[in-house]
Design an enzyme around this catalytic site. Structure first.
Site, PDB file in Angstrom:
ATOM      1  N   GLY A 191      25.736  34.855  41.573  1.00 19.37           N
ATOM      2  CA  GLY A 191      25.550  35.522  42.849  1.00 19.37           C
ATOM      3  C   GLY A 191      27.180  36.006  42.883  1.00 19.37           C
ATOM      4  O   GLY A 191      27.391  36.564  43.714  1.00 19.37           O
ATOM      5  N   GLN A 192      28.133  35.519  42.133  1.00 21.28           N
ATOM      6  CA  GLN A 192      29.667  35.960  42.002  1.00 21.28           C
ATOM      7  C   GLN A 192      29.442  37.476  42.363  1.00 21.28           C
ATOM      8  O   GLN A 192      29.650  38.283  41.973  1.00 21.28           O
ATOM      9  CB  GLN A 192      30.922  35.924  41.233  1.00 21.28           C
ATOM     10  CG  GLN A 192      31.810  36.202  41.085  1.00 21.28           C
ATOM     11  CD  GLN A 192      32.999  35.317  40.021  1.00 21.28           C
ATOM     12  OE1 GLN A 192      32.725  35.193  39.114  1.00 21.28           O
ATOM     13  NE2 GLN A 192      34.376  35.456  40.253  1.00 21.28           N
ATOM     14  N   THR A 193      30.465  37.818  43.497  1.00 21.94           N
ATOM     15  CA  THR A 193      30.273  39.178  43.513  1.00 21.94           C
ATOM     16  C   THR A 193      32.056  39.760  43.789  1.00 21.94           C
ATOM     17  O   THR A 193      32.094  41.320  43.386  1.00 21.94           O
ATOM     18  CB  THR A 193      29.687  39.719  44.690  1.00 21.94           C
ATOM     19  OG1 THR A 193      30.580  39.317  46.584  1.00 21.94           O
ATOM     20  CG2 THR A 193      28.395  39.930  45.012  1.00 21.94           C
ATOM     21  N   VAL A 194      32.962  38.817  44.021  1.00 21.62           N
ATOM     22  CA  VAL A 194      33.947  39.373  44.240  1.00 21.62           C
ATOM     23  C   VAL A 194      34.237  38.657  42.692  1.00 21.62           C
ATOM     24  O   VAL A 194      34.795  37.885  42.341  1.00 21.62           O
ATOM     25  CB  VAL A 194      34.964  38.415  45.369  1.00 21.62           C
ATOM     26  CG1 VAL A 194      36.603  38.985  45.317  1.00 21.62           C
ATOM     27  CG2 VAL A 194      34.383  39.327  46.557  1.00 21.62           C
ATOM     28  N   HIS A 230      37.768  32.842  43.515  1.00 25.37           N
ATOM     29  CA  HIS A 230      37.785  31.579  44.594  1.00 25.37           C
ATOM     30  C   HIS A 230      36.590  30.600  45.140  1.00 25.37           C
ATOM     31  O   HIS A 230      35.665  30.677  44.433  1.00 25.37           O
ATOM     32  CB  HIS A 230      37.923  32.932  46.406  1.00 25.37           C
ATOM     33  CG  HIS A 230      36.170  34.052  45.479  1.00 25.37           C
ATOM     34  ND1 HIS A 230      36.370  34.292  45.119  1.00 25.37           N
ATOM     35  CD2 HIS A 230      35.423  33.443  46.873  1.00 25.37           C
ATOM     36  CE1 HIS A 230      34.546  35.035  45.230  1.00 25.37           C
ATOM     37  NE2 HIS A 230      34.583  34.477  46.527  1.00 25.37           N
ATOM     38  N   HIS A 241      34.883  28.567  47.809  1.00 24.16           N
ATOM     39  CA  HIS A 241      34.193  28.290  48.925  1.00 24.16           C
ATOM     40  C   HIS A 241      34.595  26.944  50.098  1.00 24.16           C
ATOM     41  O   HIS A 241      34.089  25.761  49.452  1.00 24.16           O
ATOM     42  CB  HIS A 241      32.979  28.353  49.670  1.00 24.16           C
ATOM     43  CG  HIS A 241      33.164  30.339  49.217  1.00 24.16           C
ATOM     44  ND1 HIS A 241      32.736  30.869  50.071  1.00 24.16           N
ATOM     45  CD2 HIS A 241      32.543  30.868  48.137  1.00 24.16           C
ATOM     46  CE1 HIS A 241      32.319  32.187  48.916  1.00 24.16           C
ATOM     47  NE2 HIS A 241      32.592  31.626  48.133  1.00 24.16           N
TER      48      HIS A 241
END
Length: 100
Positions: A65-68, A72, A74
């Site tokens: 699900g990584q989109t960026v 990072h 959360h």
């Protein structure tokens, strides 16, 4: 930094200065510094938002699900009643598989 699309009040991101796509590419010092910052953020969120719990984690890779594609972490404050049944927490990232 605060998440641009927070899933709860106070949702915060820990982002390394060095541009890496994956936390698995982080150095030991970067990982240590991230954990220190997560602890500091938790203390600040405890004081400002009074959450009942936290989810802390990262998505690594498209399948996760990584989109960026700048690593990072959360830090997501959780509040009693924010979902009907919180059991399983991050296990629900794979829909239908979180219950046990």
């Amino acid at each position: 930094m605060r998440d641009a699309n927070p899933v709860s009040p106070g949702h915060t991101l820990v982002v390394p200065k060095r541009p890496i796509a994956s936390w698995f590419d982080a150095t030991a010092d970067e990982l240590r510094d991230a954990m220190r910052l997560i602890s500091l953020i938790k203390t600040q969120l405890d004081e400002s938002h009074h959450p009942d719990g936290y989810n802390v984690g990262f998505n690594d890779g498209v399948a996760a699900g990584q989109t960026v594609f700048h690593a990072h972490i959360h830090v997501i404050p959780r509040f009693a009643g924010d979902v009907a049944d919180p059991r399983g927490g991050v296990r629900h990232a794979v829909i239908g598989r979180g219950h046990y």
